[in-house]
Design a protein around this motif. Structure first.
Motif, PDB file in Angstrom:
ATOM      1  N   ILE A 142      37.751  48.217  50.433  1.00  0.00           N
ATOM      2  CA  ILE A 142      37.054  47.096  50.370  1.00  0.00           C
ATOM      3  C   ILE A 142      37.758  45.865  51.107  1.00  0.00           C
ATOM      4  CG2 ILE A 142      36.539  44.887  48.917  1.00  0.00           C
ATOM      5  CD1 ILE A 142      36.810  47.476  46.547  1.00  0.00           C
ATOM      6  N   SER A 143      37.229  44.785  51.703  1.00  0.00           N
ATOM      7  CA  SER A 143      37.569  44.145  52.845  1.00  0.00           C
ATOM      8  C   SER A 143      38.739  43.208  52.074  1.00  0.00           C
ATOM      9  CB  SER A 143      36.667  42.976  53.372  1.00  0.00           C
ATOM     10  OG  SER A 143      37.270  41.734  53.863  1.00  0.00           O
ATOM     11  N   LYS A 144      39.823  43.004  52.643  1.00  0.00           N
ATOM     12  CA  LYS A 144      40.848  42.177  52.251  1.00  0.00           C
ATOM     13  C   LYS A 144      40.510  40.512  51.839  1.00  0.00           C
ATOM     14  CE  LYS A 144      44.808  44.413  53.950  1.00  0.00           C
ATOM     15  NZ  LYS A 144      45.413  44.988  52.723  1.00  0.00           N
ATOM     16  N   ASP A 145      39.275  40.102  52.618  1.00  0.00           N
ATOM     17  CA  ASP A 145      38.745  38.816  52.135  1.00  0.00           C
ATOM     18  C   ASP A 145      38.034  38.958  51.207  1.00  0.00           C
ATOM     19  OD1 ASP A 145      39.890  38.158  54.561  1.00  0.00           O
ATOM     20  OD2 ASP A 145      38.165  38.801  55.973  1.00  0.00           O
ATOM     21  N   ASN A 146      37.649  39.913  50.212  1.00  0.00           N
ATOM     22  CA  ASN A 146      36.776  39.959  49.353  1.00  0.00           C
ATOM     23  C   ASN A 146      37.425  40.476  47.928  1.00  0.00           C
ATOM     24  OD1 ASN A 146      34.321  39.799  48.201  1.00  0.00           O
ATOM     25  ND2 ASN A 146      33.345  41.260  49.296  1.00  0.00           N
ATOM     26  N   ALA A 147      38.425  39.433  47.540  1.00  0.00           N
ATOM     27  CA  ALA A 147      39.319  39.961  46.217  1.00  0.00           C
ATOM     28  C   ALA A 147      38.333  40.042  44.826  1.00  0.00           C
ATOM     29  CB  ALA A 147      40.379  38.891  46.181  1.00  0.00           C
ATOM     30  N   LEU A 155      35.142  41.087  44.828  1.00  0.00           N
ATOM     31  CA  LEU A 155      34.496  42.351  44.932  1.00  0.00           C
ATOM     32  C   LEU A 155      35.388  43.363  44.305  1.00  0.00           C
ATOM     33  CD1 LEU A 155      32.023  43.956  45.285  1.00  0.00           C
ATOM     34  CD2 LEU A 155      32.527  44.259  47.625  1.00  0.00           C
ATOM     35  N   LEU A 156      36.688  43.310  44.906  1.00  0.00           N
ATOM     36  CA  LEU A 156      37.619  44.277  44.499  1.00  0.00           C
ATOM     37  C   LEU A 156      37.930  44.362  42.791  1.00  0.00           C
ATOM     38  CD1 LEU A 156      40.050  46.105  45.357  1.00  0.00           C
ATOM     39  CD2 LEU A 156      41.515  44.395  45.325  1.00  0.00           C
ATOM     40  N   ALA A 157      37.995  42.987  42.524  1.00  0.00           N
ATOM     41  CA  ALA A 157      38.268  42.901  41.046  1.00  0.00           C
ATOM     42  C   ALA A 157      36.969  43.306  40.131  1.00  0.00           C
ATOM     43  CB  ALA A 157      38.285  41.451  40.537  1.00  0.00           C
ATOM     44  N   ASP A 158      35.826  43.139  40.768  1.00  0.00           N
ATOM     45  CA  ASP A 158      34.674  43.529  39.979  1.00  0.00           C
ATOM     46  C   ASP A 158      34.362  44.946  40.222  1.00  0.00           C
ATOM     47  OD1 ASP A 158      34.303  41.052  39.161  1.00  0.00           O
ATOM     48  OD2 ASP A 158      32.576  40.714  40.767  1.00  0.00           O
ATOM     49  N   ILE A 159      34.713  45.442  41.184  1.00  0.00           N
ATOM     50  CA  ILE A 159      34.510  47.174  41.202  1.00  0.00           C
ATOM     51  C   ILE A 159      35.448  47.801  40.201  1.00  0.00           C
ATOM     52  CG2 ILE A 159      35.136  49.084  42.771  1.00  0.00           C
ATOM     53  CD1 ILE A 159      33.353  47.759  45.022  1.00  0.00           C
ATOM     54  N   ASN A 160      36.911  47.127  40.337  1.00  0.00           N
ATOM     55  CA  ASN A 160      37.904  47.856  39.501  1.00  0.00           C
ATOM     56  C   ASN A 160      37.424  47.851  37.964  1.00  0.00           C
ATOM     57  OD1 ASN A 160      39.708  49.076  41.250  1.00  0.00           O
ATOM     58  ND2 ASN A 160      40.891  47.245  41.527  1.00  0.00           N
TER      59      ASN A 160
END
Ligand code: ARG
Length: 262
Positions: free
Chosen positions: A227-232, A234-239
């Protein structure tokens, strides 16, 4: 005495009625709606960058995409209330596509490495991969040491490519666009061995006669979503979605559908 029994019966009846009453009016759980979602973002479409030439993780079945990653990504998208769109590309282009925002995430049996971590963020790992060596059935290569000076085929930009180049020298490594092309080169005698992830290796060996997988684990790796480093968010949601889909058995069921226990 009689009075006492009547009294006891009456008390018992009151309790019974009370119990029945309770059963008839269960406490209602408020229904969960999307607006109360625990997720940070709202998503219409999530675009998955992949390289659909890597069975059983991602491959094409006619016009359709199939595989473990495709099904897990579909489940994640559903959990996040989004539609999943799959964008098929060279494996080597996935990270740049995620970085530029052209796609929302990369999922392609992708190994978490320190180098890649400098370019993208990775979700929690959802699967394990092992780098293995495929050779011809009658090959004299029996161990990793025997690969010294031999011609090795790999898929461009994969960890198999990096390890082979580091350990045996770039002059001995031929990079192919697809793992399957490296395997065809092996069959044709253009290379002596192919280094690739274990599950695709099994699939390619099953499809092609005269090949075998060496009984040696070159490297054990974690697969995760890039995931892009600019999309924290989305990272949290995917996790969070992955956590839920792991807890409720969805991830295990998807993996078991494609990888039969030995
Ligand atoms: N696990 C290896 C890596 O991350 C290979 C992945 C290749 N995936 C694919 N869909 N072609 O480098």
């Amino acid at each position: 005495m009689k009075k006492l029994i009547v009294l006891l019966l009456a008390v018992a009846m009151v309790f019974t009625l009370a119990a029945c009453g309770n059963q008839q009016t269960p406490v209602e759980e408020p229904e969960k709606t999307a607006t109360e979602s625990a997720y940070k973002g709202t998503y219409d479409v999530l675009k998955m960058a992949t390289n659909a030439a890597f069975p059983p993780y991602e491959y094409k079945e006619g016009e359709d995409f199939a595989g473990i990653d495709v099904e897990i990504a579909t489940a994640i998208a559903k959990e996040l209330g989004a539609e999943l769109e799959i964008v098929d590309m060279e494996f080597d282009s996935i990270i740049a596509s995620v970085q530029s925002g052209e796609t929302s995430f990369g999922m392609a049996g992708m190994t978490v490495t320190d180098e890649r971590k400098e370019e993208v963020d990775f979700s929690s790992s959802y699967a394990t991969g092992v780098q293995v060596v495929i050779v011809a059935e009658d090959s004299d290569i029996a161990s990793l040491d025997d690969l010294e000076g031999k011609k090795i085929g790999v898929q461009l930009g994969t960890t198999g490519d990096f390890y082979a180049t580091d350990d045996y020298g770039s002059e001995n490594v031929t990079q192919y666009g697809k793992g399957a092309d490296a395997v065809i080169a092996l069959k044709g005698g253009d290379v002596d061995a192919v280094i690739i992830d274990n599950e695709p290796a099994k699939a390619f060996v099953a499809e092609n006669e005269g090949l075998k997988i060496l009984n040696t684990e070159y490297a054990v790796e974690d697969y995760a979503i890039a995931i892009s480093k600019d999309n924290a968010d989305l990272l949290a949601d995917i996790n969070k979605a992955l956590e839920k889909l792991t807890a409720d058995g969805t991830i295990d069921a998807i993996i078991a559908k494609y990888i039969k226990a030995e």
